[in-house]
Design a protein around this motif. Structure first.
Motif, PDB file in Angstrom:
ATOM      1  N   VAL A   1     -37.179   8.944   3.739  1.00 61.18           N
ATOM      2  CA  VAL A   1     -37.686   7.720   3.111  1.00 61.18           C
ATOM      3  C   VAL A   1     -39.139   7.954   2.721  1.00 61.18           C
ATOM      4  N   LEU A   2     -39.445   7.727   1.447  1.00 62.44           N
ATOM      5  CA  LEU A   2     -40.784   8.010   0.923  1.00 62.44           C
ATOM      6  C   LEU A   2     -41.436   6.743   0.383  1.00 62.44           C
ATOM      7  N   HIS A   3     -42.745   6.698   0.554  1.00 67.98           N
ATOM      8  CA  HIS A   3     -43.529   5.678  -0.149  1.00 67.98           C
ATOM      9  C   HIS A   3     -44.063   6.282  -1.435  1.00 67.98           C
ATOM     10  N   VAL A   4     -43.928   5.534  -2.524  1.00 73.93           N
ATOM     11  CA  VAL A   4     -44.421   5.963  -3.830  1.00 73.93           C
ATOM     12  C   VAL A   4     -45.364   4.871  -4.348  1.00 73.93           C
ATOM     13  N   PRO A   5     -46.584   5.222  -4.736  1.00 73.19           N
ATOM     14  CA  PRO A   5     -47.541   4.197  -5.167  1.00 73.19           C
ATOM     15  C   PRO A   5     -47.116   3.507  -6.458  1.00 73.19           C
ATOM     16  N   ASP A   6     -47.502   2.234  -6.564  1.00 76.62           N
ATOM     17  CA  ASP A   6     -47.252   1.469  -7.782  1.00 76.62           C
ATOM     18  C   ASP A   6     -48.415   0.511  -8.006  1.00 76.62           C
ATOM     19  N   ASP A   7     -48.252  -0.419  -8.926  1.00 77.12           N
ATOM     20  CA  ASP A   7     -49.344  -1.333  -9.271  1.00 77.12           C
ATOM     21  C   ASP A   7     -49.688  -2.291  -8.131  1.00 77.12           C
ATOM     22  N   LYS A   8     -48.741  -2.576  -7.253  1.00 77.24           N
ATOM     23  CA  LYS A   8     -48.969  -3.529  -6.169  1.00 77.24           C
ATOM     24  C   LYS A   8     -49.452  -2.863  -4.884  1.00 77.24           C
ATOM     25  N   TYR A   9     -49.134  -1.590  -4.695  1.00 81.91           N
ATOM     26  CA  TYR A   9     -49.494  -0.901  -3.448  1.00 81.91           C
ATOM     27  C   TYR A   9     -49.788   0.555  -3.798  1.00 81.91           C
ATOM     28  N   ARG A  10     -51.076   0.911  -3.824  1.00 81.06           N
ATOM     29  CA  ARG A  10     -51.511   2.196  -4.365  1.00 81.06           C
ATOM     30  C   ARG A  10     -51.676   3.291  -3.308  1.00 81.06           C
ATOM     31  N   LEU A  11     -51.140   3.105  -2.127  1.00 85.00           N
ATOM     32  CA  LEU A  11     -51.181   4.166  -1.125  1.00 85.00           C
ATOM     33  C   LEU A  11     -50.478   5.410  -1.669  1.00 85.00           C
ATOM     34  N   SER A  12     -51.088   6.583  -1.463  1.00 86.10           N
ATOM     35  CA  SER A  12     -50.569   7.817  -2.053  1.00 86.10           C
ATOM     36  C   SER A  12     -49.158   8.121  -1.552  1.00 86.10           C
ATOM     37  N   VAL A  13     -48.444   8.938  -2.328  1.00 84.77           N
ATOM     38  CA  VAL A  13     -47.064   9.272  -1.995  1.00 84.77           C
ATOM     39  C   VAL A  13     -47.021  10.021  -0.670  1.00 84.77           C
ATOM     40  N   ARG A  14     -46.055   9.671   0.175  1.00 83.13           N
ATOM     41  CA  ARG A  14     -45.932  10.285   1.497  1.00 83.13           C
ATOM     42  C   ARG A  14     -44.567   9.980   2.093  1.00 83.13           C
ATOM     43  N   VAL A  15     -44.210  10.755   3.115  1.00 84.51           N
ATOM     44  CA  VAL A  15     -42.953  10.531   3.836  1.00 84.51           C
ATOM     45  C   VAL A  15     -43.181   9.463   4.901  1.00 84.51           C
ATOM     46  N   LEU A  16     -42.362   8.416   4.871  1.00 79.35           N
ATOM     47  CA  LEU A  16     -42.445   7.371   5.890  1.00 79.35           C
ATOM     48  C   LEU A  16     -41.698   7.783   7.152  1.00 79.35           C
ATOM     49  N   PHE A  17     -40.471   8.239   7.010  1.00 76.74           N
ATOM     50  CA  PHE A  17     -39.743   8.809   8.136  1.00 76.74           C
ATOM     51  C   PHE A  17     -38.616   9.682   7.611  1.00 76.74           C
ATOM     52  N   HIS A  18     -38.145  10.552   8.493  1.00 74.91           N
ATOM     53  CA  HIS A  18     -37.158  11.563   8.105  1.00 74.91           C
ATOM     54  C   HIS A  18     -36.097  11.630   9.198  1.00 74.91           C
ATOM     55  N   LEU A  19     -34.842  11.379   8.840  1.00 80.32           N
ATOM     56  CA  LEU A  19     -33.742  11.360   9.797  1.00 80.32           C
ATOM     57  C   LEU A  19     -32.745  12.464   9.484  1.00 80.32           C
ATOM     58  N   LEU A  20     -32.201  13.053  10.547  1.00 78.88           N
ATOM     59  CA  LEU A  20     -31.132  14.041  10.428  1.00 78.88           C
ATOM     60  C   LEU A  20     -29.866  13.450  11.033  1.00 78.88           C
ATOM     61  N   LEU A  21     -28.785  13.437  10.265  1.00 83.35           N
ATOM     62  CA  LEU A  21     -27.505  12.890  10.713  1.00 83.35           C
ATOM     63  C   LEU A  21     -26.602  14.032  11.166  1.00 83.35           C
ATOM     64  N   THR A  22     -25.987  13.871  12.332  1.00 86.92           N
ATOM     65  CA  THR A  22     -25.164  14.933  12.895  1.00 86.92           C
ATOM     66  C   THR A  22     -23.680  14.625  12.718  1.00 86.92           C
ATOM     67  N   ALA A  23     -22.862  15.648  12.942  1.00 85.76           N
ATOM     68  CA  ALA A  23     -21.419  15.513  12.748  1.00 85.76           C
ATOM     69  C   ALA A  23     -20.776  14.607  13.781  1.00 85.76           C
ATOM     70  N   ASP A  24     -21.415  14.410  14.941  1.00 81.28           N
ATOM     71  CA  ASP A  24     -20.841  13.559  15.979  1.00 81.28           C
ATOM     72  C   ASP A  24     -21.398  12.139  15.959  1.00 81.28           C
ATOM     73  N   GLY A  25     -22.127  11.774  14.893  1.00 85.28           N
ATOM     74  CA  GLY A  25     -22.587  10.401  14.743  1.00 85.28           C
ATOM     75  C   GLY A  25     -23.964  10.113  15.291  1.00 85.28           C
TER      76      GLY A  25
END
Length: 239
Positions: A209-233
């Motif tokens: 999940v990434l944040h991307v800046p726009d006209d309303k919120y100019r915080l620079s692009v960055r990763v908010l969080f990163h999840l890894l999904l496994t085969a066992d759920g």
């Protein structure tokens, strides 16, 4: 006779000590109380560092505590790698974002612009409790169209690939509103393209999940969080 002498000596010593305490108390009660507190404090400190002191001032569970259980670490291969490349483009909602991926096997990169926060949480819970979402098609079905725009790219095995993801200008989307928001600017999902490769790895999908800046919120692009999904759920939060 020896026993009687020892008893007499002990009684004499106790009597002298008691008489000394009484005289000190008569002379200065405050001094007597202060001295008693000092003696108890010194005794407790000596007992803490292991000196021979009366058992009553030591911790009741001293020597009985068990070492905490050691958690066994398991090494798991992660076939996915995704980074933001700000050298090509600084990243914005209108200008797009450059993503750099390198996967151990042939993968599918799915980019969801304006993905609903609630829809993504539902998808993650579905993977954990209902069915295993291990393909790009299953994840897209689970999101139920709760996003503004989606497009996919196929990435080769072991190749470092760059992909510029961008919403079409004719959508007219320049921002995702003020905070707090109900949509993530960009969600990037990596899945294994081939069925036989999914049987080789415990990790079957990567959700970034990434944040991307726009006209309303100019915080620079960055990763908010990163999840890894496994085969066992299960899911792992990649720091």
């Amino acid at each position: 006779r020896c026993v009687c002498v020892c008893v007499c000596v002990r009684e004499t010593q106790c009597g002298m000590a008691a008489e000394l305490i009484v005289r000190l108390y008569d002379f200065s009660p405050l001094f007597c109380v202060t001295a008693l507190c000092f003696i108890l404090t010194v005794t407790a400190v000596l007992g803490w560092f292991g000196f021979d002191v009366p058992v009553m001032v030591r911790s009741s569970d001293e020597g009985d505590s068990l070492p905490p259980p050691v958690k066994q670490m398991v090494q798991v291969s992660n076939p996915f790698s995704l980074e933001i490349n700000t050298n090509t483009t600084p990243g914005s909602v209108t200008g797009g974002v450059c993503l750099q991926a390198c996967c151990l096997e042939e993968c599918v990169l799915s980019c969801y612009w304006g993905c609903s926060v609630q829809a993504l949480q539902f998808t993650l819970q579905e993977h954990r409790h209902t069915r295993r979402l291990n393909t790009a098609r299953l994840i897209q079905q689970s999101l139920q169209g709760q996003y503004v725009y989606c497009h996919t790219h196929t990435l080769g095995k072991g190749q470092r690939s760059e992909c510029v993801t961008q919403m079409p200008p004719d959508l007219g989307v320049t921002d995702f509103g003020f905070l707090p928001r109900d949509r993530y600017p960009l969600v990037a999902v990596l899945t294994l393209a081939n069925t036989e490769d999914r049987e080789l790895y415990d990790i079957v999908a990567s959700v970034t999940v990434l944040h991307v800046p726009d006209d309303k919120y100019r915080l620079s692009v960055r990763v908010l969080f990163h999840l890894l999904l496994t085969a066992d759920g299960n899911m792992f939060d990649l720091k």
